[in-house]
Design a protein around this motif. Sequence first.
Motif, PDB file in Angstrom:
ATOM      1  N   PRO A  96       0.824  -1.213   0.000  1.00 20.11           N
ATOM      2  CA  PRO A  96       0.000   0.000   0.000  1.00 20.11           C
ATOM      3  C   PRO A  96       0.861   1.268   0.000  1.00 20.11           C
ATOM      4  N   TYR A  97       0.659   2.136  -0.950  1.00 14.18           N
ATOM      5  CA  TYR A  97       1.318   3.437  -0.975  1.00 14.18           C
ATOM      6  C   TYR A  97       0.529   4.367  -1.872  1.00 14.18           C
ATOM      7  N   ALA A  98       0.743   5.647  -1.669  1.00 14.17           N
ATOM      8  CA  ALA A  98       0.132   6.688  -2.495  1.00 14.17           C
ATOM      9  C   ALA A  98       0.993   7.937  -2.357  1.00 14.17           C
ATOM     10  N   TYR A  99       1.252   8.597  -3.464  1.00 11.64           N
ATOM     11  CA  TYR A  99       2.031   9.838  -3.417  1.00 11.64           C
ATOM     12  C   TYR A  99       1.686  10.708  -4.616  1.00 11.64           C
ATOM     13  N   ALA A 100       2.038  11.967  -4.503  1.00 11.80           N
ATOM     14  CA  ALA A 100       1.777  12.946  -5.565  1.00 11.80           C
ATOM     15  C   ALA A 100       3.055  13.117  -6.378  1.00 11.80           C
ATOM     16  N   ILE A 111      -1.462  11.600  -9.432  1.00  7.52           N
ATOM     17  CA  ILE A 111      -1.494  10.853  -8.181  1.00  7.52           C
ATOM     18  C   ILE A 111      -1.160   9.400  -8.486  1.00  7.52           C
ATOM     19  N   VAL A 112      -0.177   8.869  -7.815  1.00  7.11           N
ATOM     20  CA  VAL A 112       0.231   7.477  -7.987  1.00  7.11           C
ATOM     21  C   VAL A 112      -0.217   6.700  -6.750  1.00  7.11           C
ATOM     22  N   VAL A 113      -0.988   5.662  -6.956  1.00  9.10           N
ATOM     23  CA  VAL A 113      -1.518   4.883  -5.845  1.00  9.10           C
ATOM     24  C   VAL A 113      -1.475   3.404  -6.218  1.00  9.10           C
ATOM     25  N   SER A 114      -1.259   2.559  -5.233  1.00 12.87           N
ATOM     26  CA  SER A 114      -1.240   1.115  -5.480  1.00 12.87           C
ATOM     27  C   SER A 114      -2.625   0.530  -5.264  1.00 12.87           C
ATOM     28  N   ALA A 115      -2.855  -0.610  -5.906  1.00 11.48           N
ATOM     29  CA  ALA A 115      -4.140  -1.287  -5.748  1.00 11.48           C
ATOM     30  C   ALA A 115      -4.360  -1.716  -4.297  1.00 11.48           C
ATOM     31  N   ALA A 116      -3.275  -2.072  -3.619  1.00  8.26           N
ATOM     32  CA  ALA A 116      -3.398  -2.478  -2.216  1.00  8.26           C
ATOM     33  C   ALA A 116      -3.885  -1.317  -1.356  1.00  8.26           C
ATOM     34  N   GLU A 125     -13.008   7.476   2.100  1.00  7.66           N
ATOM     35  CA  GLU A 125     -11.613   7.643   2.485  1.00  7.66           C
ATOM     36  C   GLU A 125     -10.715   7.775   1.256  1.00  7.66           C
ATOM     37  N   ARG A 126     -11.051   7.074   0.189  1.00  8.41           N
ATOM     38  CA  ARG A 126     -10.289   7.239  -1.050  1.00  8.41           C
ATOM     39  C   ARG A 126     -10.415   8.664  -1.569  1.00  8.41           C
ATOM     40  N   GLU A 127     -11.619   9.204  -1.484  1.00  6.87           N
ATOM     41  CA  GLU A 127     -11.822  10.587  -1.919  1.00  6.87           C
ATOM     42  C   GLU A 127     -10.952  11.539  -1.119  1.00  6.87           C
ATOM     43  N   ALA A 128     -10.886  11.321   0.192  1.00  6.51           N
ATOM     44  CA  ALA A 128     -10.051  12.170   1.044  1.00  6.51           C
ATOM     45  C   ALA A 128      -8.572  11.999   0.704  1.00  6.51           C
ATOM     46  N   LEU A 129      -8.167  10.743   0.445  1.00  6.64           N
ATOM     47  CA  LEU A 129      -6.764  10.488   0.091  1.00  6.64           C
ATOM     48  C   LEU A 129      -6.395  11.188  -1.211  1.00  6.64           C
ATOM     49  N   PHE A 130      -7.267  11.092  -2.219  1.00  6.02           N
ATOM     50  CA  PHE A 130      -6.997  11.756  -3.490  1.00  6.02           C
ATOM     51  C   PHE A 130      -6.952  13.274  -3.319  1.00  6.02           C
ATOM     52  N   ALA A 131      -7.841  13.812  -2.486  1.00 11.06           N
ATOM     53  CA  ALA A 131      -7.834  15.252  -2.240  1.00 11.06           C
ATOM     54  C   ALA A 131      -6.541  15.674  -1.546  1.00 11.06           C
ATOM     55  N   HIS A 132      -6.050  14.840  -0.648  1.00 11.18           N
ATOM     56  CA  HIS A 132      -4.788  15.124   0.037  1.00 11.18           C
ATOM     57  C   HIS A 132      -3.631  15.197  -0.959  1.00 11.18           C
ATOM     58  N   ARG A 189      -9.652   9.454   9.175  1.00 10.91           N
ATOM     59  CA  ARG A 189      -9.648   7.992   9.019  1.00 10.91           C
ATOM     60  C   ARG A 189      -8.808   7.567   7.822  1.00 10.91           C
ATOM     61  N   ALA A 190      -8.875   8.326   6.745  1.00 10.77           N
ATOM     62  CA  ALA A 190      -8.100   7.973   5.551  1.00 10.77           C
ATOM     63  C   ALA A 190      -6.605   8.021   5.847  1.00 10.77           C
ATOM     64  N   ILE A 191      -6.159   9.073   6.534  1.00 11.92           N
ATOM     65  CA  ILE A 191      -4.732   9.189   6.858  1.00 11.92           C
ATOM     66  C   ILE A 191      -4.318   8.066   7.801  1.00 11.92           C
ATOM     67  N   GLY A 192      -5.119   7.819   8.826  1.00 12.60           N
ATOM     68  CA  GLY A 192      -4.764   6.791   9.801  1.00 12.60           C
ATOM     69  C   GLY A 192      -4.752   5.396   9.201  1.00 12.60           C
ATOM     70  N   ARG A 193      -5.776   5.046   8.435  1.00  7.91           N
ATOM     71  CA  ARG A 193      -5.836   3.701   7.859  1.00  7.91           C
ATOM     72  C   ARG A 193      -4.785   3.504   6.777  1.00  7.91           C
ATOM     73  N   ALA A 194      -4.493   4.545   6.010  1.00  2.00           N
ATOM     74  CA  ALA A 194      -3.438   4.436   4.995  1.00  2.00           C
ATOM     75  C   ALA A 194      -2.089   4.196   5.652  1.00  2.00           C
TER      76      ALA A 194
END
Length: 281
Positions: A96-100, A111-116, A125-132, A189-194
């Motif tokens: 699991p990872y995600a970065y800009a 935005i680069v994100v893994s399927a995991a 939470e995905r919406e919040a992660l993408f917004a971040h 929740r998105a930040i914590g669970r990620a």
Amino acid sequence: MVLASCSTAVLGLLALTGALHLAPFAALENLSPHWLGDHTWLTLPAAWPATALLAFGTVKTVSLTIRTWRELRTAWSTAGGPESAGGLSVSPDSHPYAYALPGRRGSPGRIVVSAAMLRALDPREREALFAHERAHLTGRHHLFLGVAHLAATLHPVLRGLREPLAYALERWADEAAATAVGDRRPAARAIGRAALAAHQHNRRDADHPRTVLTATSGPVPLRVSALLQSPSGTGPSGRRSRCVIAVALLVCLAATTDSAMHAADDLPTTVEIAQSDTASY
């Protein structure tokens, strides 16, 4: 960056002044070291460490530039696959990872994100992660972080500023994500669970260039706690304190810049006087 540039300029001036006190270098400028003043006992001992520090900083800066370019080039090549569309690149990686990822040649980045990582979050939470991550791109936070890395390379004392700056940039993106989704709790929740999903794989953040920020970096508990609290404005006393600190920093930077410019202006004048005195002699 101003402080790092001034300190580097001063090192260069010290190295140049010491070189001019040596006969082979003085001959290139058609002057005699005698006319530069009888400060060899102080100039040469200061010039040697200045030259070493300047050379070390130059090598480190070139190494940082090459390493950063290679990491970004690798990320650009892997983020443009068939699963990339609309500013989003999804990797089938099981970690699991995600970065800009910042863009190049005028492109806005993606935005680069893994399927995991996508499987670890629910739709809100995905919406919040993408917004971040989108906030990192629109705010061009990679430039802030890149300048901090460069300044710390030129001036090692500034290394302590990188982590606070990275935390401030993450908090900036956290608040932007909370505003985008209209609720602070899903963003928290998105930040914590990620971060928890990435931590469970027990891997260092090696899936992204070191000059870009991820949603799971920094002191995540502090960030989540800040998101769960109601936003509060800065009171008059807090604003006054920030103004005092800002003015003090500006005064220090102005004094540092003035000293460096004065030294840079004084050396050519001294060389010209030495050359004219040598010619007269």
